[in-house]
Design an enzyme around this catalytic site. Structure first.
Site, PDB file in Angstrom:
ATOM      1  N   GLY A  11       0.668  -1.320  -0.113  1.00  0.00           N
ATOM      2  CA  GLY A  11       0.032  -0.132  -0.119  1.00  0.00           C
ATOM      3  C   GLY A  11       0.815   1.354   0.116  1.00  0.00           C
ATOM      4  O   GLY A  11       1.860   1.354   0.937  1.00  0.00           O
ATOM      5  N   ARG A  72       1.205  -5.268  -5.327  1.00  0.00           N
ATOM      6  CA  ARG A  72       1.277  -6.338  -4.262  1.00  0.00           C
ATOM      7  C   ARG A  72       1.378  -7.742  -5.389  1.00  0.00           C
ATOM      8  O   ARG A  72       0.408  -8.125  -5.826  1.00  0.00           O
ATOM      9  CB  ARG A  72       0.164  -6.534  -3.364  1.00  0.00           C
ATOM     10  CG  ARG A  72      -0.089  -5.522  -2.544  1.00  0.00           C
ATOM     11  CD  ARG A  72      -0.883  -5.832  -1.422  1.00  0.00           C
ATOM     12  NE  ARG A  72      -0.764  -4.679  -0.095  1.00  0.00           N
ATOM     13  CZ  ARG A  72      -2.075  -3.866  -0.154  1.00  0.00           C
ATOM     14  NH1 ARG A  72      -3.093  -3.646  -0.792  1.00  0.00           N
ATOM     15  NH2 ARG A  72      -1.711  -3.020   0.759  1.00  0.00           N
ATOM     16  N   ASP A 103       5.323  -4.915   5.904  1.00  0.00           N
ATOM     17  CA  ASP A 103       6.020  -6.187   6.236  1.00  0.00           C
ATOM     18  C   ASP A 103       6.015  -7.203   5.214  1.00  0.00           C
ATOM     19  O   ASP A 103       6.893  -7.922   4.840  1.00  0.00           O
ATOM     20  CB  ASP A 103       5.595  -6.896   7.501  1.00  0.00           C
ATOM     21  CG  ASP A 103       3.932  -6.889   7.710  1.00  0.00           C
ATOM     22  OD1 ASP A 103       3.187  -6.466   6.592  1.00  0.00           O
ATOM     23  OD2 ASP A 103       3.374  -7.195   8.809  1.00  0.00           O
ATOM     24  N   THR A 125       4.308   2.694   5.656  1.00  0.00           N
ATOM     25  CA  THR A 125       2.834   2.505   5.601  1.00  0.00           C
ATOM     26  C   THR A 125       2.203   3.223   6.399  1.00  0.00           C
ATOM     27  O   THR A 125       2.638   3.777   7.612  1.00  0.00           O
ATOM     28  CB  THR A 125       2.692   0.823   6.017  1.00  0.00           C
ATOM     29  OG1 THR A 125       1.346   0.690   6.374  1.00  0.00           O
ATOM     30  CG2 THR A 125       3.549   0.489   7.092  1.00  0.00           C
ATOM     31  N   ASP A 127       0.009   2.236   8.337  1.00  0.00           N
ATOM     32  CA  ASP A 127      -0.470   1.669   9.526  1.00  0.00           C
ATOM     33  C   ASP A 127       0.278   1.905  10.773  1.00  0.00           C
ATOM     34  O   ASP A 127      -0.288   1.539  11.819  1.00  0.00           O
ATOM     35  CB  ASP A 127      -0.757  -0.001   9.157  1.00  0.00           C
ATOM     36  CG  ASP A 127      -1.499  -0.145   7.968  1.00  0.00           C
ATOM     37  OD1 ASP A 127      -2.573   0.805   7.731  1.00  0.00           O
ATOM     38  OD2 ASP A 127      -1.497  -0.789   7.202  1.00  0.00           O
ATOM     39  N   ASP A 129       2.406  -0.143  11.864  1.00  0.00           N
ATOM     40  CA  ASP A 129       2.338  -1.815  12.456  1.00  0.00           C
ATOM     41  C   ASP A 129       3.623  -2.343  12.442  1.00  0.00           C
ATOM     42  O   ASP A 129       3.657  -3.621  12.271  1.00  0.00           O
ATOM     43  CB  ASP A 129       1.287  -2.527  11.663  1.00  0.00           C
ATOM     44  CG  ASP A 129       1.349  -2.485  10.358  1.00  0.00           C
ATOM     45  OD1 ASP A 129       2.274  -1.741   9.529  1.00  0.00           O
ATOM     46  OD2 ASP A 129       0.957  -3.330   9.774  1.00  0.00           O
ATOM     47  N   ARG A 171      -5.165  -2.002   9.298  1.00  0.00           N
ATOM     48  CA  ARG A 171      -5.072  -3.317   9.098  1.00  0.00           C
ATOM     49  C   ARG A 171      -5.454  -4.063  10.359  1.00  0.00           C
ATOM     50  O   ARG A 171      -6.416  -3.800  11.079  1.00  0.00           O
ATOM     51  CB  ARG A 171      -3.521  -3.767   8.384  1.00  0.00           C
ATOM     52  CG  ARG A 171      -3.877  -5.251   7.505  1.00  0.00           C
ATOM     53  CD  ARG A 171      -2.541  -5.266   7.116  1.00  0.00           C
ATOM     54  NE  ARG A 171      -2.280  -4.350   5.885  1.00  0.00           N
ATOM     55  CZ  ARG A 171      -2.551  -5.016   4.514  1.00  0.00           C
ATOM     56  NH1 ARG A 171      -3.186  -6.184   4.459  1.00  0.00           N
ATOM     57  NH2 ARG A 171      -2.429  -4.136   3.579  1.00  0.00           N
ATOM     58  N   LYS A 214     -23.916  17.043  22.977  1.00  0.00           N
ATOM     59  CA  LYS A 214     -24.744  17.355  21.525  1.00  0.00           C
ATOM     60  C   LYS A 214     -24.414  16.353  20.654  1.00  0.00           C
ATOM     61  O   LYS A 214     -24.953  16.111  19.629  1.00  0.00           O
ATOM     62  CB  LYS A 214     -24.470  18.832  20.989  1.00  0.00           C
ATOM     63  CG  LYS A 214     -25.008  19.775  21.901  1.00  0.00           C
ATOM     64  CD  LYS A 214     -26.366  19.692  21.995  1.00  0.00           C
ATOM     65  CE  LYS A 214     -27.031  20.847  22.777  1.00  0.00           C
ATOM     66  NZ  LYS A 214     -28.159  20.384  23.378  1.00  0.00           N
ATOM     67  N   GLN A 251      -7.423   8.184   3.402  1.00  0.00           N
ATOM     68  CA  GLN A 251      -6.393   8.147   4.234  1.00  0.00           C
ATOM     69  C   GLN A 251      -5.070   7.874   3.695  1.00  0.00           C
ATOM     70  O   GLN A 251      -4.048   8.002   4.431  1.00  0.00           O
ATOM     71  CB  GLN A 251      -6.714   7.082   5.506  1.00  0.00           C
ATOM     72  CG  GLN A 251      -7.970   7.207   6.385  1.00  0.00           C
ATOM     73  CD  GLN A 251      -8.522   6.026   6.902  1.00  0.00           C
ATOM     74  OE1 GLN A 251      -8.250   5.900   8.247  1.00  0.00           O
ATOM     75  NE2 GLN A 251      -9.173   5.307   6.270  1.00  0.00           N
TER      76      GLN A 251
HETATM   77  O1  F6P Z   1      -1.717  -1.270   4.535  1.00  0.00           O
HETATM   78  C1  F6P Z   1      -1.997  -0.126   4.236  1.00  0.00           C
HETATM   79  C2  F6P Z   1      -3.655  -0.406   4.047  1.00  0.00           C
HETATM   80  O2  F6P Z   1      -4.079   1.085   3.396  1.00  0.00           O
HETATM   81  C3  F6P Z   1      -4.315  -0.835   5.218  1.00  0.00           C
HETATM   82  O3  F6P Z   1      -4.648   0.011   6.105  1.00  0.00           O
HETATM   83  C4  F6P Z   1      -5.849  -1.285   4.319  1.00  0.00           C
HETATM   84  O4  F6P Z   1      -6.211  -2.561   5.400  1.00  0.00           O
HETATM   85  C5  F6P Z   1      -5.041  -2.003   3.284  1.00  0.00           C
HETATM   86  O5  F6P Z   1      -3.785  -1.387   3.114  1.00  0.00           O
HETATM   87  C6  F6P Z   1      -5.893  -1.617   2.320  1.00  0.00           C
HETATM   88  O6  F6P Z   1      -5.452  -2.152   0.876  1.00  0.00           O
HETATM   89  P1  F6P Z   1      -5.766  -1.832  -0.408  1.00  0.00           P
HETATM   90  O7  F6P Z   1      -5.458  -0.571  -0.936  1.00  0.00           O
HETATM   91  O8  F6P Z   1      -5.211  -3.060  -1.240  1.00  0.00           O
HETATM   92  O9  F6P Z   1      -7.570  -2.012  -0.703  1.00  0.00           O
END
Ligand code: F6P
Length: 319
Positions: A11, A72, A103, A125, A127, A129, A171, A214, A251
């Site tokens: 991503g 990917r 990763d 990334t 994330d 993570d 993720r 509110k 995002q």
């Molecule tokens: O790893 C980055 C991310 O944006 C995650 O937050 C999300 O779950 C995933 O990639 C979405 O992947 P794709 O762009 O393949 O839908």
């Protein structure tokens, strides 16, 4: 080492371009040639490779996405795919590779390193993570995108006295949800790292309503479950008008923040230094504002830990 390659994989994340720029400029500063590999490992197998000069990375530090594109690749996970990649590396005389990604991308870097091609990973990334670094490239920008979105939702939530569930990416990690929830004063933050008690979520909402609040904001990490389901359950359990917003791929885009640009520049340059020092199979990272590097294999086998003190703080501040 005189010729290195660079690719982005998985991503995309805002700040990847700043990292590419840093790698190219730092390598050229050290009189090396840099080859951009387009479309990640897929492009590597297909030989989609071009030399990058100083000017090719001009005017990109402020741009989201990745000028090298990303993918990917399932084919690269096979032995045959890796052999094809090595053929291309040999053809272009590339002696070392810098891989910017998460990763999944690092698993490829480990494979190539084991086959004799030194690779260095740069964590990119949204994330956050990845263990071995306090921050990944793109996290801060995505966080600020979420904050901006929630601030806007808050305006309309107040006008209509509604409850909002905001589903954010990440993720299996809760970092984006936790940081955004804390920054936005969410009533509840639901993250995969800590099981939540639905009755407690409802109890908080009702107490807030009794105090005259509110609107209410609940931030849900995608790794916990579906925002729509949660919204429906809340609507059924209370008399509160509830809406759900799934922020989605917004995002992942946008101009990188200053923090991400600086982080990416530092990590990209450090990756070049490691290759020059003859290192292989390492990931660069930042810990306590110091640049460090770790064995990528170790990174892939250790679990990213969320800061539980922040979870407690968010709970205490949202009483
Ligand atoms: O790893 C980055 C991310 O944006 C995650 O937050 C999300 O779950 C995933 O990639 C979405 O992947 P794709 O762009 O393949 O839908």
């Amino acid at each position: 080492m005189k010729k290195i390659g660079i690719l982005t994989s998985g991503g995309d994340a805002p700040g990847m371009n700043a990292a590419i720029r840093a790698v190219v400029r730092k390598a050229i500063f050290h009189e090396m040639e840099v080859y951009g590999i387009y479309n990640g490992y897929q492009g590597l197998m297909e030989g989609n490779i071009k030399q990058l000069g100083i000017g090719s990375v001009g005017d990109i530090i402020q741009r989201g996405g990745t000028i090298l594109y990303s993918a990917r690749s399932e084919a690269f996970k096979t032995e045959a795919g890796q052999e094809k990649a090595i053929e291309q590396l040999n053809k272009f005389g590339i002696e070392g590779l810098i891989v910017i990604g998460g990763d999944g991308s690092f698993q490829g870097a480990v494979k190539l390193t084991e086959k004799g091609y030194p690779c260095i990973g740069v964590p990119g990334t949204i994330d956050n993570d990845i263990t071995g670094t306090d921050f990944t490239i793109g996290f801060d920008t995505a966080l600020n995108t979420i904050i901006d979105a929630i601030d806007k939702i808050r305006d309309t939530a107040t006008s209509h006295e509604r409850t909002y569930v905001i589903e954010v990416m990440g993720r299996d990690a809760g970092d984006l949800a936790l940081w955004a929830g804390l920054a936005d004063g969410a009533e509840s933050i639901l993250i995969p790292e800590k099981p939540h008690d639905f009755d407690m979520v409802i109890d908080r909402l009702q107490k807030g309503q009794q105090r005259g609040k509110k609107h209410s904001i609940i931030v849900l990490a995608e790794g916990v479950g579906n925002g729509m389901d949660l919204g429906n359950r809340i609507q059924e359990a209370t008399d509160m008008e509830t809406r759900v917003t799934v922020l989605g791929h917004i995002q992942r885009g946008g101009r990188p923040t200053g923090f991400d640009r600086v982080l990416a520049s530092r990590l990209g340059a450090k990756a070049v230094d490691l290759l020059l020092d003859g290192k292989a199979g390492r990931m660069v990272g930042i810990e306590n504002n110091k640049l460090i590097d770790h064995d990528i294999k170790h990174i892939l086998t250790s679990k990213h830990e969320l800061d539980m003190d922040m979870v407690h703080l968010a709970n205490q501040l949202s009483i």
